[in-house]
Design an enzyme around this catalytic site. Structure first.
Site, mmCIF file in Angstrom:
data_model
loop_
_atom_site.group_PDB
_atom_site.id
_atom_site.type_symbol
_atom_site.label_atom_id
_atom_site.label_comp_id
_atom_site.label_asym_id
_atom_site.label_seq_id
_atom_site.Cartn_x
_atom_site.Cartn_y
_atom_site.Cartn_z
ATOM 1 N N MET A 1 1.037 -1.124 0.091
ATOM 2 C CA MET A 1 0.188 -0.024 -0.010
ATOM 3 C C MET A 1 0.968 1.193 0.065
ATOM 4 S SD MET A 1 -2.683 1.431 3.122
ATOM 5 C CE MET A 1 -1.842 0.441 4.323
ATOM 6 N N PRO A 2 1.035 1.998 -1.134
ATOM 7 C CA PRO A 2 1.662 3.122 -1.070
ATOM 8 C C PRO A 2 1.095 4.273 -0.364
ATOM 9 C CG PRO A 2 0.573 3.062 -3.203
ATOM 10 C CD PRO A 2 0.423 1.594 -2.306
ATOM 11 N N VAL A 3 1.715 5.170 0.446
ATOM 12 C CA VAL A 3 1.393 6.427 1.173
ATOM 13 C C VAL A 3 2.352 7.556 0.422
ATOM 14 C CG1 VAL A 3 1.211 7.374 3.160
ATOM 15 C CG2 VAL A 3 0.825 4.765 3.176
#
Length: 76
Positions: A1-3
């Site tokens: 999950m990219p932030v």
């Protein structure tokens, strides 16, 4: 999950920020980094008197620019 963390100075409309969030999200989806539902975008807004470059805040820079700008003669 990219932030993705985006830090901006204050002053943009909610619509502009919303559009930016969509653009950042879409860029990650288009590049194959992650599916849309996995992308997180965090936006932090900083007051212009809390952001400086070369020991001059953005507030100070804007004030200096305004002081050197003179209205055109004959304009109403």
């Amino acid at each position: 999950m990219p932030v993705v963390q985006v830090t901006l100075t204050e002053g943009r409309t909610p619509e502009t920020i919303r559009s930016m969030i969509s653009g950042v999200t879409q860029a990650l989806v288009d590049s194959g980094v992650a599916p849309r539902e996995a992308v997180r975008v965090l936006v932090t807004e900083i007051p212009t008197d809390h952001f400086a470059a070369g020991d001059v805040t953005i507030t100070e820079r804007h004030a200096a620019q305004a002081a050197t700008t003179t209205p055109e003669e004959g304009q109403s």
